[in-house]
Structure formats: structure tokens, C-alpha cells
Design a protein around this motif. Structure first.
Motif, PDB file in Angstrom:
ATOM      1  N   ALA B 123       7.713 -22.280   3.918  1.00  0.00           N
ATOM      2  CA  ALA B 123       8.657 -22.373   4.354  1.00  0.00           C
ATOM      3  C   ALA B 123       8.791 -21.398   5.420  1.00  0.00           C
ATOM      4  O   ALA B 123       9.383 -21.756   6.615  1.00  0.00           O
ATOM      5  CB  ALA B 123       9.657 -22.591   3.662  1.00  0.00           C
ATOM      6  N   ASP B 124       8.170 -20.334   5.112  1.00  0.00           N
ATOM      7  CA  ASP B 124       8.047 -19.489   6.478  1.00  0.00           C
ATOM      8  C   ASP B 124       7.873 -19.557   7.990  1.00  0.00           C
ATOM      9  O   ASP B 124       8.611 -20.067   8.868  1.00  0.00           O
ATOM     10  CB  ASP B 124       7.226 -18.547   6.352  1.00  0.00           C
ATOM     11  N   TRP B 125       6.462 -20.248   7.520  1.00  0.00           N
ATOM     12  CA  TRP B 125       6.147 -20.805   9.094  1.00  0.00           C
ATOM     13  C   TRP B 125       6.929 -21.573   9.524  1.00  0.00           C
ATOM     14  O   TRP B 125       7.190 -22.309  10.572  1.00  0.00           O
ATOM     15  CB  TRP B 125       5.060 -20.487   8.971  1.00  0.00           C
ATOM     16  N   HIS B 126       7.124 -22.961   9.008  1.00  0.00           N
ATOM     17  CA  HIS B 126       7.555 -24.071   8.784  1.00  0.00           C
ATOM     18  C   HIS B 126       8.628 -23.829   9.233  1.00  0.00           C
ATOM     19  O   HIS B 126       9.000 -24.602  10.908  1.00  0.00           O
ATOM     20  CB  HIS B 126       7.455 -24.932   7.621  1.00  0.00           C
ATOM     21  N   GLU B 127      10.106 -23.244   9.006  1.00  0.00           N
ATOM     22  CA  GLU B 127      11.045 -22.790   9.181  1.00  0.00           C
ATOM     23  C   GLU B 127      11.130 -21.935  10.669  1.00  0.00           C
ATOM     24  O   GLU B 127      11.710 -21.973  11.430  1.00  0.00           O
ATOM     25  CB  GLU B 127      12.015 -21.762   8.028  1.00  0.00           C
ATOM     26  N   ARG B 128      10.149 -21.430  11.096  1.00  0.00           N
ATOM     27  CA  ARG B 128      10.169 -20.817  12.008  1.00  0.00           C
ATOM     28  C   ARG B 128       9.397 -21.420  12.942  1.00  0.00           C
ATOM     29  O   ARG B 128      10.376 -21.934  14.822  1.00  0.00           O
ATOM     30  CB  ARG B 128       9.388 -19.597  12.420  1.00  0.00           C
ATOM     31  N   GLU B 129       9.321 -23.002  12.780  1.00  0.00           N
ATOM     32  CA  GLU B 129       8.574 -23.458  13.219  1.00  0.00           C
ATOM     33  C   GLU B 129       9.663 -24.641  14.043  1.00  0.00           C
ATOM     34  O   GLU B 129       9.875 -24.801  15.192  1.00  0.00           O
ATOM     35  CB  GLU B 129       7.144 -24.364  13.224  1.00  0.00           C
ATOM     36  N   SER B 130      11.056 -25.167  12.657  1.00  0.00           N
ATOM     37  CA  SER B 130      11.636 -25.261  12.868  1.00  0.00           C
ATOM     38  C   SER B 130      12.397 -25.074  13.978  1.00  0.00           C
ATOM     39  O   SER B 130      14.121 -25.475  15.292  1.00  0.00           O
ATOM     40  CB  SER B 130      11.864 -26.289  11.893  1.00  0.00           C
ATOM     41  N   PHE B 131      12.948 -23.978  13.969  1.00  0.00           N
ATOM     42  CA  PHE B 131      13.779 -22.956  14.375  1.00  0.00           C
ATOM     43  C   PHE B 131      13.535 -23.150  16.564  1.00  0.00           C
ATOM     44  O   PHE B 131      14.135 -23.497  16.807  1.00  0.00           O
ATOM     45  CB  PHE B 131      13.616 -22.027  14.351  1.00  0.00           C
ATOM     46  N   ASP B 132      11.742 -22.730  16.285  1.00  0.00           N
ATOM     47  CA  ASP B 132      11.470 -22.900  18.047  1.00  0.00           C
ATOM     48  C   ASP B 132      11.493 -23.955  18.537  1.00  0.00           C
ATOM     49  O   ASP B 132      11.686 -24.150  19.949  1.00  0.00           O
ATOM     50  CB  ASP B 132      10.281 -22.524  17.618  1.00  0.00           C
ATOM     51  N   LEU B 133      11.371 -25.147  17.961  1.00  0.00           N
ATOM     52  CA  LEU B 133      11.293 -26.785  18.314  1.00  0.00           C
ATOM     53  C   LEU B 133      12.566 -27.103  18.291  1.00  0.00           C
ATOM     54  O   LEU B 133      12.525 -27.741  19.617  1.00  0.00           O
ATOM     55  CB  LEU B 133       9.936 -26.882  18.548  1.00  0.00           C
ATOM     56  N   MET B 134      12.846 -27.053  17.540  1.00  0.00           N
ATOM     57  CA  MET B 134      14.561 -27.482  17.272  1.00  0.00           C
ATOM     58  C   MET B 134      15.567 -26.621  17.828  1.00  0.00           C
ATOM     59  O   MET B 134      16.844 -27.335  17.382  1.00  0.00           O
ATOM     60  CB  MET B 134      13.927 -28.692  16.206  1.00  0.00           C
ATOM     61  N   GLY B 135      15.317 -25.587  17.858  1.00  0.00           N
ATOM     62  CA  GLY B 135      16.635 -24.903  17.448  1.00  0.00           C
ATOM     63  C   GLY B 135      17.517 -24.640  15.505  1.00  0.00           C
ATOM     64  O   GLY B 135      18.665 -24.395  16.043  1.00  0.00           O
ATOM     65  N   VAL B 136      17.103 -25.022  14.774  1.00  0.00           N
ATOM     66  CA  VAL B 136      18.034 -24.771  13.083  1.00  0.00           C
ATOM     67  C   VAL B 136      17.731 -23.423  12.780  1.00  0.00           C
ATOM     68  O   VAL B 136      16.725 -23.124  12.916  1.00  0.00           O
ATOM     69  CB  VAL B 136      17.038 -26.255  12.594  1.00  0.00           C
ATOM     70  N   ILE B 137      18.937 -23.294  12.295  1.00  0.00           N
ATOM     71  CA  ILE B 137      19.070 -21.981  12.172  1.00  0.00           C
ATOM     72  C   ILE B 137      18.751 -21.947  10.635  1.00  0.00           C
ATOM     73  O   ILE B 137      19.383 -22.232  10.235  1.00  0.00           O
ATOM     74  CB  ILE B 137      20.480 -21.063  12.669  1.00  0.00           C
ATOM     75  N   HIS B 138      18.220 -21.067   9.918  1.00  0.00           N
ATOM     76  CA  HIS B 138      16.968 -21.346   8.403  1.00  0.00           C
ATOM     77  C   HIS B 138      17.786 -20.022   8.099  1.00  0.00           C
ATOM     78  O   HIS B 138      17.568 -19.159   8.290  1.00  0.00           O
ATOM     79  CB  HIS B 138      16.007 -21.373   8.307  1.00  0.00           C
ATOM     80  N   THR B 139      19.197 -19.475   7.655  1.00  0.00           N
ATOM     81  CA  THR B 139      19.581 -18.411   7.505  1.00  0.00           C
ATOM     82  C   THR B 139      19.403 -17.797   6.121  1.00  0.00           C
ATOM     83  O   THR B 139      19.124 -18.393   4.831  1.00  0.00           O
ATOM     84  CB  THR B 139      21.429 -19.015   7.334  1.00  0.00           C
ATOM     85  N   GLY B 140      19.111 -16.500   6.356  1.00  0.00           N
ATOM     86  CA  GLY B 140      17.966 -15.636   5.402  1.00  0.00           C
ATOM     87  C   GLY B 140      16.996 -16.166   5.183  1.00  0.00           C
ATOM     88  O   GLY B 140      15.955 -15.113   4.416  1.00  0.00           O
ATOM     89  N   HIS B 141      16.053 -16.478   6.094  1.00  0.00           N
ATOM     90  CA  HIS B 141      15.193 -16.106   6.713  1.00  0.00           C
ATOM     91  C   HIS B 141      14.619 -14.830   7.561  1.00  0.00           C
ATOM     92  O   HIS B 141      15.394 -14.204   7.651  1.00  0.00           O
ATOM     93  CB  HIS B 141      14.238 -17.437   8.102  1.00  0.00           C
ATOM     94  N   PRO B 142      13.581 -14.858   6.551  1.00  0.00           N
ATOM     95  CA  PRO B 142      13.117 -13.394   6.921  1.00  0.00           C
ATOM     96  C   PRO B 142      12.915 -12.601   8.366  1.00  0.00           C
ATOM     97  O   PRO B 142      12.766 -11.251   8.876  1.00  0.00           O
ATOM     98  CB  PRO B 142      12.383 -12.690   5.889  1.00  0.00           C
ATOM     99  N   ASN B 143      12.330 -13.935   8.861  1.00  0.00           N
ATOM    100  CA  ASN B 143      11.502 -13.559   9.833  1.00  0.00           C
ATOM    101  C   ASN B 143      11.315 -14.363  11.084  1.00  0.00           C
ATOM    102  O   ASN B 143      10.862 -14.986  11.103  1.00  0.00           O
ATOM    103  CB  ASN B 143      10.508 -13.416   9.779  1.00  0.00           C
ATOM    104  N   LEU B 144      13.188 -14.907  11.431  1.00  0.00           N
ATOM    105  CA  LEU B 144      13.531 -16.852  11.917  1.00  0.00           C
ATOM    106  C   LEU B 144      13.253 -15.457  13.451  1.00  0.00           C
ATOM    107  O   LEU B 144      13.625 -15.217  13.989  1.00  0.00           O
ATOM    108  CB  LEU B 144      14.726 -16.822  11.587  1.00  0.00           C
TER     109      LEU B 144
END
Lengths: 380, 207, 437
Positions: B123-144
Motif C-alpha cells: 500500500a505504501d506506493w499506492h497510497e503515495r500515488e493516491s495522495f499525489d494525484l487525488m489528495g487523499v490523506i492516508h493517516t499513519g502512512h510512514p512517508n506520505l
């Protein structure tokens, strides 16, 4: 006299590998923290090739998205076309004739061979064997010639479209593909003599970059990278699409022949074996193609597709580099509401820092090569 | 083959009734009017409550006969008309060879959801991508932080109301770069003619 | 080659054509006034010119050969455009390098950056001084020739360190450290191979070592005893590392380090490194030819005795024959080096050190000890005059047995059998993917 180690200051070395570097297979940037030749840590920086394919897809009719998919994994453009076409067909409920399906399967497996040839060849290049690379390119060139005859293109084909394929095959195409298969079987043996069994090559790849099965799954690795770790997962077998349930073939997996299960050599060997499996599939597809009937394309390629409102599909196919997934959402318009691509290399390269800690700089190159990434797909 | 998606939906509904909002198409119809606009999927899915997403995913991950060990993809869709950003988790089980989809609706103004990195490192990279392109904040992500766009990029491109910047550090960009390029006027006329011809050939402009 | 022939004709024909240098206006004056200084200086200048010409011509031909050999091995044509069969391609490349902009990085140490390539080139260039090409063809027949060769070869290390450090580039530094580790380590097995030969020949002079191998080819040191036969291969492997050829090309591994210590160099400075690399190939190959393959001796007793006894014009011819002989031997070894380069993958730094310290070093010691013991025991005349022939047969036979043993050794796995992967149904379920939970 200086006592050894007493007054000598040592410090870690921060090495910036890429984005312009011969070993990164494109524009991947690795920030490597090293202690001499030892890699302490490495961090991947991607996005140098980002063009936001997903945003582009939201502004184009369904059939116009196909050329964008070509440019994702440009070494396996046929497979990308196929994956997206299958998703759209499922969404818009388009029928495809048997003949077109067999044509697709043969082309996609040819593309798989071409892609694996590239992977095997450049892997040789990464560990310093230049000749194998050019020998692989010789065969890849023959496949590209076949594709050129089919589609008019040599790299970005846009050949497989929703409803079938864009152009019919010339009459002598099955014969030519058969001839290629006959030669390819001999050539694979040649590569084995040149590279697979080479003592130095084994020394450089066996026991290097060991990727245990549980780590591979946890990080979402798929394709030859996952199979190299000994897990028999292939969507063509597990969740057959097209006519993969009607052909006989095996799924090669890594067995740790020269070292630990899941090392670089296993991943390499899986690719070499998959080439011969693809030849089997091609031969069966060609014989089925000759006896099947039907149009090569059921809907005109320039027809506006209007899938029903409010439907979404997630379709995955087995690409040469892993599982490619397209999530396509329709809102009843002729352009997709949202297209999301799950690129296999994107997930495969994420595992690199995990398996490269504590290796040497030369091993880092070997590990990266064994993951076989395409930056066009990672950055989209 | 493992379980079908509908069977899994039944399992989820039986085990975690309080943590999911809708599970099937019938549920969608029963739910309130604004949800009706949400695109359904051909495959059944589960729409989890944002606060209990972690619980649902954990259950799916560790339940012995489900064991969704592979996080295949994290997608996200922006629905400005009903003020929702939907995050979609495509799960896969290598062991049991079945797949499943979990969705979660987030508030568009403040899209926050718990990170799935502890469950699946993928999920690490997928969540970073989700944050980058859509602005979703994934709380608790180590390196968002941004992954595909440049670190100093402004905005989240995949949002429907995203406006392209005119330039980035002096480089003209945006959807119609030709407008910013130095095109002689006669060429522009030619381009427009060409576009009109092209549109006529295709049978009217798309959409 | 042409320059070489001119050299042969010129120096060997000293007795025939009385070239009167004193008749030249300026040179003659200087020679008359300061004969003790001017004569050596003049000879030095001529020698330098000849050696530089020889290196350049050799490098041009070697680069062309390398490109053609690699092309044929890779089923392509190689350079074909410039000149017939692309013969002028390397010359054109050389001209291009000369015309390129000379860039010195802003943060580089300018002085070291400039003299680095000169050091590297000088080291290799000096080696040519002691290489014999014929009965009379040697620039300086030093009585410590072999020692001189080993000494000047290490100048390269200093030059590389200067170049790599002064470039102020991390990749260059990486390449430099690898290169220095490798060069310094591999000088030991090379030195031991030298000592093994010197223990037999009893002289450090290259010319005397050559003369000792006159007669039939079984008189060559290669076949002198079974241990020196092994020693030749040890020397050849070590010399591959010394000239950073594959599989030891990791100082400039292009897929890892871009270009190694000369990453920042352009134009003429780069071509100095390039020339030095190819010249070094020739030096180690010619040295191997002198030490083990009889140097300029042809391997046929009647030709060799004629070469030594001839005089006048025949002497010139003898020198040409000698030059041809050593050139063929050296080129053969150079071709083998190229063949290896285009076949083998590159090994890793720790494996390079392993090969040097744990394989080549003990074996070289073994060669030194046992070949001297062999000489002591057999005394060169165990079976009378035919003893060298016996030794030759013993060496070849031993090598043959070794190779047969190697070929018969089972491969680690059977490619043909492995070609058939497991059936889909044969495979058990995927291993438990995750010990968590």
C-alpha cells in the motif's frame, strides 16, 4: 606511525544513481547510501516520465485511449492494448469472434517473447555480457518484423482494440509465425549456452537479491518476480481470459537451482522458460486460428462506445512484467469517467530497497535488472 | 477457485454488519438518494465506513478461508456532484485465488482514511500515488509525500475541478501546450482548419 | 605495422645505409659541439617518435579489430561506412576526439586533472622501451628489463588516482578505488610469474630471455616444464585484470559506473586514456610472448639459427621475420582478450579479490617453487638432447588430462532436463504467504 583505524575518518557515501544512468533502464533515480562498495540503503525516486495517463484518458473517447496504453509498457504494447480492450469489452459488452481471440493470443504471446528477450538481453548487459544482448535483439527484430506486417508499427502498435484486432492478418502470417517458432526454439538453447549456464553469470546472480515469497506477496509483486520466488500464480491459468483455458502450457516457477529460492537467477530463469511456454501457446493458437471463422473486428474501430451509466470494471491480465489491471469507470458518456492503471513494474520496483540492503553496488544493478522494470509504466 | 465475490459479500455482511454501509446493488437502492448516482460495479463490492475500513480490511486479510494477502491496487474516483472521493481497494488472494473489492467514501473537503501499510506494505506506493494525484490523506502512512509529480507541484491533478497551471518553473504546460508555444498566426489558422476537418470526419466533436 | 617495418629497416640497416645525421645543418652543429649530450637526446627523440607512432597505429588497428571481432560475434557487420569495410572509422573517430571541446569541470583539481592522463600514458609508453622485436630491434636492452617493465607499469596507478580524485565525481572516485584495488593486487601474481621465468632464464634482460628460448618451439618457456605451462595461464589471467579487460573490467563497468575514472574526461585527454588502454593490451601480450612464447623467435630451429648468423641485408630480413613473429604472437593474445571480453559477464569486486588473493597468488607461488624444483631435479638434460621435447609432451599431456577432467565434470544442472518445467498439476499449493496474524 598512524594506528590503523585510530585517526582515519570514514563517512558514508551518498550516491545518486540516475535518472540518467545506463543501469536504471530509463529514468529511475536511486539515492544510494553506501559504505564503500556496500549498499546500506537505497531509495527510489520516480516520476521523471510522468504524463498523467489517467488524466489524458479522461479526455478521450474509449478507442482513443488505446494509443496511450501503448506508451505505458512500451516493450509490451500489445499486452497493454489487450488488457485495456478486454476491460472496455467487459464494460460495453462487446462480443469478440473466436478467430479474433486466437489472433490476439498469438500476437500477445509473441509480444511476451519479445519482451522477455529484451529482459534477458539487458540483464546480460547489466552483468557485463554484451553479446547475449545483441543475440536477443536479433530475434526480437524478427518479432517486430512480424508485428510491422500485422499492424504497420514496430513499437506502439495500437493493434488490439475493443471488438477484435485492427487489421486482418496477411494470408502467409501463420506460416511465418510457425517458422519463427521453429527458429526460436533453437535460439533459446543458444542463450542457455551463452548466458544461463555461464559460471560467471551464475556467480553474479545466484544467491543475490533473494526475495522470499512472503515479502514478494506483501509488496504486491507479480509476474516473473513472484514466480521466481516459487509461487505458481499466473492469471492465464488462475483466472483465464481470452482462450487461455483451452491451451496447454505450464507455469514455470523458480526452484533455487543455483542458490536460494527467489534469487536473481531464478527470476531470470523463469523468463527464459516462459519464452518456450509462449512458443507452445503460439503454436496451438495458430492451429486453432486456421480452423476458426469470424470477422477480425466486430465493431468499427472509430465507433463511439457508450457503455451504460454507472458501471465499473477492474480487469487484470498477465503481462510479461506482471499483472496489469485497468479500472475503468463509465458515466454513460463516450469518454471514460475514470481510468486507473495498476502497473506491474510500479509494484515490482517498490520492493527494491527491501532486497538490496547489504548487497554491493554491482549487485544493486543485477537486482534491478532482474526485476525487469519499464519506466514508462511506472511513471505513466 | 476460491469463493465468488457475492459469497464474500455475504460473509462480510454476516461478520461485520456495523462496519459496512452498502454491500450489494439492492443496498444501494435502499440507501439515501444521493448515493444512487454512485456508479455500481459489475462485480459485487463492499462499501465500508471510513472509520472502520481498517477493521474490515484486517478481517479480510486474516480470515483463514479468505486470506486476501495481495493488495492489488488502490484506485480513487472524484465525484464532485455528491462531494465524495471514493477510494477503492482491489484485493487478491494468492492462496485461495479469489478477488474482492472494498470501497470507502470520503468527504471531498477533508479526505482522510487510515493507511493500510501495516497490513500490506504494497500500500505504501499506492497510497503515495493516491495522495499525489487525488489528495487523499492516508493517516499513519510512514512517508506520505508526492511520488509521481514534482515535490513542489501545486494541486492534485486527478480531481475533476483541477486547473492546469500555465507553467511550471518557466516550462509551459497544461492540456493545450500549443497555445503557449510560439506558433505563427498562419499556422494557428491551419491548425483550426485541420481540427475542424478532423472533427467533421469523426462525425462531430466528441461528447 | 608499417611503422614497425620502417623501424626494422631503419635500425637494422644501420650498417648498410650510412645515414649521416651530422650533415643536417642544426642537428649536425649540436652533435659536433656536445656529442655526449646531443647523441643520446637525438636517439631518444627518434625512439619516442617511433614508439608513439607504433602505439597509435597499433591502437587504431586494435580498435578496428575489436569492433569487427565484436560485430562478428554478435552477428552484425560493425563499421562499414568510412573507407572500405570501415577501415578508416577509427581514424575518423580519432580525429573527432581531437576536435572535441576540452572540458575541465569547474570544481576539479586542475593540475592533477591535467597531468593524470599524461602519467597513465607515460607508464604504458615507457614499457615499449624494453620490448624486443628482433635480434637488433630493441630501443634499450636494459639488464633489468623485466624489473623496469614491472616498475613503469605501476606508474599507471598513480595517474589513475590523480585523474579519478581530481575529477571531483563520485562515479570517477568509485572507479578509481576499484581500479587501484585491482591493479595493486594483481601486480603480485604478475610479479611472481616474472620471478618464475627469471629463475629459469637467469637474466632480467628481455633480449636474453628471448635468446634462451631459441630453437624448436618446445624450447619455449611455455613448455619448459609443466608448472610454467600453468604459470602462463596465471600470467594471462592476471594481465587481463591488469589491463582491466573483461571479465575484470569493473573499474569502468559501463552498466554500473558509467565510465569509471575517466567519466569527466573529453577529447584528447580521454583519447590518451584510450590509447593507454589499448597500448597496455599490447604490452602485456608482447610480454607474455617474450616470457613464454619465445618472443621474436619463430619456433623453428633452422630459421632461428639463420636469424642469429645472418649479416648485411639478410640481417635486415631476419629482423623483419622476428618482428613478424612477435607481432603475430602478441596479436593472437590480444585477439583472445577481445574474444573473452565479448563472451564473459563481468565479475564483482569481492570476486576479483578472491580470484587474486585466494587463487592466483597461491598458484603463482606454487609455480615458482615447483618449477625451480623441477629444474633442479631434471637439470635440463634428463634424457639428453631430447629432454625439451619430453617436457613439451608432458606439459601438453597434463593440460589435456586437465581439460578432459574439466569437460567430463557434470554441469551444476542439466539444461535440457530443466527445460521442461513442472506440470501445473504437480505443484503444491503456494507456500503460506505471511506469517502474520
Amino acid at each position: 606511525m598512524i594506528e590503523a583505524g585510530a585517526d582515519i575518518r570514514t563517512e558514508e557515501f551518498l550516491l545518486n544513481m540516475g535518472p540518467q544512468h545506463p543501469a536504471t533502464h530509463g529514468v529511475l533515480r536511486l539515492v544510494v547510501r553506501t559504505d564503500g562498495e556496500l549498499v546500506l540503503d537505497c531509495e527510489c525516486h520516480i516520476g521523471y516520465l510522468h504524463r498523467c495517463f489517467e488524466k489524458c484518458a479522461e479526455g478521450n473517447p474509449y478507442t482513443s485511449v488505446i494509443p496511450y496504453t501503448d506508451r505505458m509498457d512500451y516493450l509490451a504494447a500489445m499486452c497493454n492494448n489487450q488488457s485495456f480492450s478486454l476491460a472496455v469489452e467487459k464494460l460495453a459488452k462487446i462480443e469478440v469472434t473466436d478467430r479474433a481471440r486466437w489472433m490476439r493470443m498469438a500476437t500477445v504471446e509473441l509480444q511476451r517473447i519479445a519482451s522477455h528477450l529484451m529482459a534477458v538481453g539487458t540483464y546480460g548487459l547489466d552483468v557485463g555480457a554484451i553479446t547475449a544482448f545483441l543475440h536477443c535483439f536479433r530475434e526480437r527484430e524478427r518479432i517486430l518484423d512480424l508485428f510491422e506486417e500485422m499492424s504497420g508499427q514496430r513499437l506502439n502498435y495500437s493493434y488490439i482494440v475493443p471488438g477484435g484486432v485492427l487489421y486482418d492478418w496477411p494470408d502467409d502470417m501463420p506460416k511465418k509465425i510457425e517458422n519463427f517458432c521453429d527458429q526460436m526454439e533453437v535460439r533459446i538453447r543458444e542463450y542457455n549456452d551463452l548466458l544461463s549456464g555461464n559460471g560467471i553469470f551464475i556467480k553474479r546472480t545466484a544467491d543475490i537479491g533473494v526475495l522470499p515469497a512472503d515479502v514478494a506477496i506483501a509488496w504486491g509483486c507479480t509476474g516473473p518476480v513472484l514466480r521466481g520466488s516459487g509461487i505458481k500464480r499466473d492469471l492465464r491459468k488462475d483466472r483465464p481470459y481470452e482462450f487461455y483455458d483451452q491451451v496447454e502450457f505450464d507455469v514455470p516457477v523458480g526452484r533455487g537451482l543455483h542458490g536460494t529460492l527467489g534469487d536473481c537467477w531464478d527470476r531470470y530463469w523463469v523468463r527464459v522458460q516462459e519464452m518456450s511456454e509462449s512458443i507452445k501457446i503460439i503454436r496451438q493458437s495458430i492451429s486453432k486460428y486456421s480452423t476458426s471463422t469470424g470477422k477480425y473486428l466486430t465493431t468499427p474501430a472509430n465507433k463511439q462506445l457508450r457503455p451504460p451509466k454507472g458501471e465499473a470494471v477492474y480487469h487484470t491480465t498477465e503481462n510479461p512484467r506482471g499483472e496489469l489491471g485497468y479500472y475503468v469507470v463509465s458515466d454513460g458518456e463516450p469518454i471514460p469517467y475514470r481510468v486507473k492503471a495498476r502497473a506491474p513494474s510500479f509494484c515490482n520496483v517498490a520492493v527494491l530497497p527491501e532486497i538490496s540492503r547489504g548487497t554491493m553496488v554491482a549487485d544493486l544493478v543485477a537486482i534491478l535488472g532482474s526485476l525487469d522494470i519499464v519506466l514508462g509504466e511506472i511513471d505513466r | 477457485m476460491g469463493l465468488t465475490a457475492s459469497e464474500i459479500v455475504e460473509r462480510v455482511r454476516a461478520a461485520l454488519p456495523d462496519d459496512i454501509i452498502v454491500a450489494t446493488e439492492d443496498d444501494v437502492a435502499e440507501a439515501d438518494e444521493t448515493k444512487k448516482k454512485a456508479p455500481e460495479t459489475i462485480d459485487p463490492f463492499v462499501l465500508a465506513k471510513p472509520e472502520s475500513l481498517r477493521k474490515v480490511c484486517e478481517w479480510l486479510c486474516y480470515e483463514p478461508d479468505l486470506r486476501f494477502d495481495l493488495l492489488h491496487c488502490i484506485s480513487n474516483i472524484d465525484y464532485p456532484d455528491r462531494n465524495v472521493i471514493q477510494v477503492i481497494y482491489h484485493l487478491d488472494s494468492i492462496r485461495h485465488k479469489h478477488t474482492f473489492t472494498v470501497k470507502v467514501d470520503l468527504d471531498r473537503a477533508d479526505p482522510k482514511v487510515e493507511s493500510m501499510v501495516p497490513l500490506w506494505p504494497a500500500a505504501d506506493w499506492h497510497e503515495r500515488e493516491s495522495f499525489d494525484l487525488m489528495g487523499v490523506i492516508h493517516t499513519g502512512h510512514p512517508n506520505l509525500k508526492r511520488i509521481l509529480c514534482a515535490d513542489d507541484w501545486v494541486g492534485h491533478p486527478l480531481r475533476k475541478d483541477y486547473e492546469f497551471p500555465e507553467e511550471y518553473h518557466g516550462i509551459p504546460c497544461g492540456p493545450y501546450v500549443t497555445e503557449y508555444a510560439n506558433i505563427p498566426p498562419e499556422h494557428e489558422v491551419w491548425l483550426k482548419e485541420f481540427e475542424a476537418e478532423d472533427a467533421a470526419k469523426r462525425g462531430g466533436p466528441s461528447s | 605495422m608499417l611503422t614497425g617495418l620502417l623501424l626494422a629497416a631503419g635500425s637494422a640497416g644501420r650498417g648498410l645505409i650510412d645515414l649521416d645525421l651530422t650533415s643536417l645543418p642544426l642537428v649536425g652543429e649540436m652533435l659536433a659541439e656536445h656529442p655526449t649530450i646531443a647523441w643520446p637526446l637525438l636517439m631518444l627523440a627518434i625512439g619516442c617518435g617511433v614508439v608513439i607512432g607504433y602505439i597509435t597505429v597499433f591502437s587504431l588497428l586494435a580498435v578496428y579489430a575489436e569492433r569487427k571481432i565484436s560485430a562478428f560475434m554478435q552477428s552484425r557487420l560493425g563499421p562499414m561506412e568510412v573507407g572500405p569495410y570501415g577501415l578508416l572509422q577509427t581514424a575518423a573517430d580519432g580525429l573527432k576526439l581531437l576536435a572535441k571541446e576540452d572540458i575541465i569541470p569547474r570544481d576539479a583539481d586542475k593540475l592533477l586533472y591535467i597531468i593524470g592522463p599524461i602519467f597513465v600514458f607515460t607508464g604504458v609508453w615507457l614499457s615499449f622501451v624494453v620490448l624486443p622485436y628482433g635480434p637488433d630491434l630493441i630501443v634499450a636492452d636494459l639488464n633489468v628489463g623485466l624489473l623496469f617493465l614491472a616498475a613503469v607499469a605501476s606508474i599507471e596507478v598513480v595517474g589513475v588516482l590523480m585523474a579519478g580524485w581530481a575529477s571531483n565525481n563520485k562515479w570517477a572516485l568509485f572507479g578509481t578505488m576499484r581500479m587501484i584495488t585491482q591493479l595493486v593486487s594483481y601486480e603480485i601474481p604478475i610479479g611472481l610469474s616474472f620471478v618464475a621465468v627469471v629463475a629459469i632464464s637467469g637474466s632480467l634482460s628481455m633480449q636474453e630471455i628471448t635468446l634462451d628460448q631459441q630453437g624448436w618451439f618446445w624450447n619455449w618457456y611455455l613448455f619448459r616444464n609443466p608448472f610454467l605451462f600453468v604459470g602462463f595461464f596465471l600470467y594471462f589471467i592476471a594481465s587481463l585484470a591488469e589491463t582491466k579487460r573483461a571479465p575484470f573490467d569493473l573499474p569502468e563497468a559501463e552498466s554500473e559506473l558509467v565510465a569509471g575514472f575517466h567519466t569527466e574526461y573529453t577529447g584528447m585527454r580521454f583519447s590518451l586514456f584510450f590509447l593507454a588502454e589499448y597500448a597496455a593490451m599490447y604490452v602485456v601480450s608482447a610480454t607474455a610472448a617474450v616470457l613464454f612464447l619465445g618472443g621474436w623467435c619463430t619456433g623453428f630451429a633452422f630459421i632461428d639459427s639463420w636469424m642469429m648468423e645472418s649479416a648485411g641485408f639478410q640481417r635486415v630480413l631476419a629482423n623483419v621475420v622476428g618482428l613478424t613473429s612477435i607481432t603475430i604472437k602478441a596479436w593472437f593474445l590480444v585477439a583472445v582478450m577481445m574474444w573473452l571480453r565479448w563472451t564473459l559477464p563481468r565479475i564483482r569486486l569481492d570476486q576479483v579479490m578472491y580470484v587474486c588473493l585466494k587463487v592466483l597468488l597461491p598458484f603463482s607461488f606454487g609455480v615458482l617453487v615447483f618449477s625451480t624444483l623441477w629444474e633442479l631435479v631434471t637439470d635440463g638434460t634428463l634424457f639428453g638432447d631430447w629432454w625439451p621435447l619430453f617436457q613439451f609432451l608432458i606439459s601438453i599431456g597434463g593440460f589435456g588430462l586437465l581439460m578432459m577432467n574439466f569437460m567430463a565434470k557434470e554441469r551444476p544442472y542439466d539444461i535440457e532436463a530443466d527445460f521442461r518445467p513442472l506440470r501445473h498439476s504437480e505443484v503444491h499449493a503456494a507456500p503460506d504467504a505471511g506469517a502474520r496474524g
